[in-house]
Design a protein around this motif. Structure first.
Motif, PDB file in Angstrom:
ATOM      1  N   ASP A  37       0.819  -1.204   0.000  1.00 45.76           N
ATOM      2  CA  ASP A  37       0.000   0.000   0.000  1.00 45.76           C
ATOM      3  C   ASP A  37       0.858   1.261   0.000  1.00 45.76           C
ATOM      4  OD1 ASP A  37      -2.800  -0.774  -0.147  1.00 45.76           O
ATOM      5  OD2 ASP A  37      -2.384  -1.897   1.675  1.00 45.76           O
ATOM      6  N   HIS A  38       0.233   2.343  -0.446  1.00 42.21           N
ATOM      7  CA  HIS A  38       0.958   3.582  -0.729  1.00 42.21           C
ATOM      8  C   HIS A  38       1.309   4.383   0.515  1.00 42.21           C
ATOM      9  CE1 HIS A  38       0.484   3.693  -5.110  1.00 42.21           C
ATOM     10  NE2 HIS A  38      -0.786   3.363  -4.974  1.00 42.21           N
ATOM     11  N   ILE A  39       2.569   4.771   0.604  1.00 42.60           N
ATOM     12  CA  ILE A  39       2.966   5.926   1.404  1.00 42.60           C
ATOM     13  C   ILE A  39       3.654   6.871   0.433  1.00 42.60           C
ATOM     14  CG2 ILE A  39       4.413   6.822   3.257  1.00 42.60           C
ATOM     15  CD1 ILE A  39       4.023   4.263   4.773  1.00 42.60           C
ATOM     16  N   ASP A  40       2.987   7.975   0.158  1.00 40.82           N
ATOM     17  CA  ASP A  40       3.448   8.904  -0.882  1.00 40.82           C
ATOM     18  C   ASP A  40       3.377  10.313  -0.310  1.00 40.82           C
ATOM     19  OD1 ASP A  40       4.167   9.855  -3.464  1.00 40.82           O
ATOM     20  OD2 ASP A  40       3.019   8.238  -4.388  1.00 40.82           O
ATOM     21  N   ASN A  47      -6.713  15.694  -3.243  1.00 47.73           N
ATOM     22  CA  ASN A  47      -7.793  14.717  -3.113  1.00 47.73           C
ATOM     23  C   ASN A  47      -7.299  13.362  -2.595  1.00 47.73           C
ATOM     24  OD1 ASN A  47      -9.946  16.383  -4.179  1.00 47.73           O
ATOM     25  ND2 ASN A  47      -8.953  16.167  -6.170  1.00 47.73           N
ATOM     26  N   PHE A  48      -5.974  13.183  -2.562  1.00 48.52           N
ATOM     27  CA  PHE A  48      -5.414  11.913  -2.115  1.00 48.52           C
ATOM     28  C   PHE A  48      -4.380  12.149  -1.027  1.00 48.52           C
ATOM     29  CE2 PHE A  48      -6.817  11.107  -6.455  1.00 48.52           C
ATOM     30  CZ  PHE A  48      -7.522   9.917  -6.306  1.00 48.52           C
ATOM     31  N   ARG A  49      -4.542  11.463   0.084  1.00 46.80           N
ATOM     32  CA  ARG A  49      -3.539  11.494   1.151  1.00 46.80           C
ATOM     33  C   ARG A  49      -2.989  10.076   1.291  1.00 46.80           C
ATOM     34  NH1 ARG A  49      -3.015  10.934   6.817  1.00 46.80           N
ATOM     35  NH2 ARG A  49      -1.501  12.419   7.695  1.00 46.80           N
ATOM     36  N   PHE A  50      -1.850   9.861   0.669  1.00 49.34           N
ATOM     37  CA  PHE A  50      -1.279   8.522   0.598  1.00 49.34           C
ATOM     38  C   PHE A  50      -0.402   8.233   1.826  1.00 49.34           C
ATOM     39  CE2 PHE A  50      -2.007   9.116  -4.051  1.00 49.34           C
ATOM     40  CZ  PHE A  50      -2.833   8.017  -4.232  1.00 49.34           C
ATOM     41  N   GLU A  51      -1.068   8.057   2.958  1.00 52.06           N
ATOM     42  CA  GLU A  51      -0.403   7.654   4.192  1.00 52.06           C
ATOM     43  C   GLU A  51      -1.350   6.743   4.954  1.00 52.06           C
ATOM     44  OE1 GLU A  51       1.466  10.810   6.497  1.00 52.06           O
ATOM     45  OE2 GLU A  51       1.284  12.159   4.767  1.00 52.06           O
ATOM     46  N   PHE A  52      -0.803   5.893   5.804  1.00 52.36           N
ATOM     47  CA  PHE A  52      -1.656   5.046   6.632  1.00 52.36           C
ATOM     48  C   PHE A  52      -1.000   4.818   7.983  1.00 52.36           C
ATOM     49  CE2 PHE A  52       0.742   2.146   3.758  1.00 52.36           C
ATOM     50  CZ  PHE A  52       1.482   1.431   4.690  1.00 52.36           C
ATOM     51  N   ASP A  53      -1.786   4.304   8.916  1.00 53.60           N
ATOM     52  CA  ASP A  53      -1.309   3.988  10.261  1.00 53.60           C
ATOM     53  C   ASP A  53      -0.483   2.712  10.174  1.00 53.60           C
ATOM     54  OD1 ASP A  53      -1.139   2.855  12.879  1.00 53.60           O
ATOM     55  OD2 ASP A  53      -2.848   4.079  13.519  1.00 53.60           O
ATOM     56  N   VAL A  54       0.822   2.818  10.338  1.00 54.26           N
ATOM     57  CA  VAL A  54       1.695   1.655  10.140  1.00 54.26           C
ATOM     58  C   VAL A  54       1.458   0.577  11.196  1.00 54.26           C
ATOM     59  CG1 VAL A  54       3.480   2.873   8.858  1.00 54.26           C
ATOM     60  CG2 VAL A  54       3.586   2.836  11.353  1.00 54.26           C
ATOM     61  N   LYS A  55       1.049   0.971  12.397  1.00 49.83           N
ATOM     62  CA  LYS A  55       0.765  -0.013  13.438  1.00 49.83           C
ATOM     63  C   LYS A  55      -0.479  -0.822  13.083  1.00 49.83           C
ATOM     64  CE  LYS A  55       0.251  -0.423  18.491  1.00 49.83           C
ATOM     65  NZ  LYS A  55      -1.023  -1.157  18.533  1.00 49.83           N
ATOM     66  N   GLU A  56      -1.527  -0.152  12.660  1.00 47.82           N
ATOM     67  CA  GLU A  56      -2.754  -0.843  12.260  1.00 47.82           C
ATOM     68  C   GLU A  56      -2.495  -1.729  11.043  1.00 47.82           C
ATOM     69  OE1 GLU A  56      -7.324   0.097  10.752  1.00 47.82           O
ATOM     70  OE2 GLU A  56      -5.911   1.753  11.057  1.00 47.82           O
ATOM     71  N   TYR A  57      -1.704  -1.222  10.124  1.00 46.56           N
ATOM     72  CA  TYR A  57      -1.349  -1.984   8.921  1.00 46.56           C
ATOM     73  C   TYR A  57      -0.643  -3.281   9.305  1.00 46.56           C
ATOM     74  CZ  TYR A  57       0.534  -2.504   4.091  1.00 46.56           C
ATOM     75  OH  TYR A  57       0.852  -2.940   2.825  1.00 46.56           O
ATOM     76  N   ASP A  58       0.333  -3.182  10.179  1.00 46.67           N
ATOM     77  CA  ASP A  58       1.076  -4.363  10.616  1.00 46.67           C
ATOM     78  C   ASP A  58       0.158  -5.358  11.318  1.00 46.67           C
ATOM     79  OD1 ASP A  58       3.731  -5.735  11.270  1.00 46.67           O
ATOM     80  OD2 ASP A  58       2.856  -5.477  13.263  1.00 46.67           O
ATOM     81  N   GLU A  59      -0.676  -4.873  12.224  1.00 47.33           N
ATOM     82  CA  GLU A  59      -1.566  -5.768  12.952  1.00 47.33           C
ATOM     83  C   GLU A  59      -2.535  -6.476  12.012  1.00 47.33           C
ATOM     84  OE1 GLU A  59      -3.323  -3.115  15.749  1.00 47.33           O
ATOM     85  OE2 GLU A  59      -1.644  -3.250  17.183  1.00 47.33           O
ATOM     86  N   THR A  60      -3.025  -5.762  11.007  1.00 49.54           N
ATOM     87  CA  THR A  60      -3.971  -6.357  10.059  1.00 49.54           C
ATOM     88  C   THR A  60      -3.298  -7.428   9.223  1.00 49.54           C
ATOM     89  OG1 THR A  60      -5.189  -4.252   9.937  1.00 49.54           O
ATOM     90  CG2 THR A  60      -5.609  -5.866   8.205  1.00 49.54           C
ATOM     91  N   VAL A  61      -2.125  -7.142   8.702  1.00 53.31           N
ATOM     92  CA  VAL A  61      -1.414  -8.132   7.892  1.00 53.31           C
ATOM     93  C   VAL A  61      -1.068  -9.359   8.720  1.00 53.31           C
ATOM     94  CG1 VAL A  61       0.690  -8.606   6.585  1.00 53.31           C
ATOM     95  CG2 VAL A  61      -0.499  -6.438   6.252  1.00 53.31           C
TER      96      VAL A  61
END
Length: 261
Positions: A37-40, A47-61
């Motif tokens: 997934d994008h971190i840009d 209109n696009f904010r290409f960032e995400f919560d890395v902790k939530e991302y890790d837990e989900t994966v």
């Protein structure tokens, strides 16, 4: 079959949840799926904010990795959008966080996103290509926290003319920089879906990479919807064989694993 460029609802341009992607991948017989997934940072389109919560991302994966264990191998990757002024920021992020696989892509050049076409305004196509490849080369000279370069000739997806010079000289310098560092490239099959007659990069660039000693190649569909997962995989493997590649790479803890083709 391995798909090493897949997006989910963690990317601002995708609304499909990871489990939906994985379910379809299992149905298609994909052995290994890597979410990238994008971190840009500083993407110029508000209109696009290409960032995400890395902790939530890790837990989900990690949760999905366990849920689907024995059916498919789920890996945690990321696709970063490199720009010259962001090298230090990405270096700090990627040294701090843990990913199996990191794609280094350029979606923004000279402060303009490629997608909207603004980057091409006021430039000849020759000038646009030269600016894109020169800026990418500048970035990778001082950036080392990645596994592969993503869709290296992406600029062609938005404006293409076959008679325009495609800057193999700069691309050669890019390869001479990344190959000794143990960095690879991806074949991004979304080029076909975007109207090109090939994946990205095209065959001539893949041949140049091989000629210069490059061996690390991943294959990714760049899917934002489940129906395109694994797109053109066998066709891409056949192309790689014809060029002389012997392996397709996957990654674990940022280390390449080679699979004979």
């Amino acid at each position: 079959m391995f798909d090493y460029h897949v997006h989910s609802h963690f990317s601002a341009d995708c609304d499909v949840h990871m489990n939906e992607m994985i379910d379809q991948a299992v149905k298609k017989g994909i052995k290994e799926l890597c979410f990238t997934d994008h971190i840009d940072y500083d993407y110029p389109d508000p209109n696009f904010r290409f960032e995400f919560d890395v902790k939530e991302y890790d837990e989900t994966v990690q949760r999905l990795k366990q849920r689907y264990k024995g059916k498919i191998d789920v890996k945690k990757g990321v696709e970063i959008g490199i720009q010259p002024h962001l090298v230090d920021r990405y270096t700090a992020l990627l040294q701090r966080e843990s990913f199996d696989f990191i794609i280094c892509s350029m979606h923004t050049t000279d402060g303009f996103d490629l997608h909207s076409g603004k980057f091409f305004e006021g430039r000849t196509l020759h000038e646009a290509y030269e600016t894109y490849y020169t800026e990418l080369f500048t970035c990778i000279q001082s950036f080392n926290e990645y596994s592969v370069l993503g869709h290296l000739d992406l600029v062609k997806r938005y404006r293409y003319e076959p008679n325009v010079y495609h800057f193999h000289d700069i691309i050669e310098e890019i390869f001479k920089t990344i190959i000794p560092r143990g960095k690879g490239i991806e074949v991004n099959t979304s080029g076909f879906r975007s109207g090109l007659q090939s994946g990205m990069p095209s065959k001539d660039i893949l041949e140049l990479y091989k000629h210069l000693g490059g061996e690390i190649v991943t294959i990714g569909s760049d899917s934002h919807t489940p129906n395109t997962l694994g797109d053109r995989y066998e066709q891409t493997v056949q192309l790689l064989k014809e060029i002389g590649f012997r392996y397709v790479a996957t990654f674990e803890n940022r280390n390449p694993i080679f699979h004979k083709i």
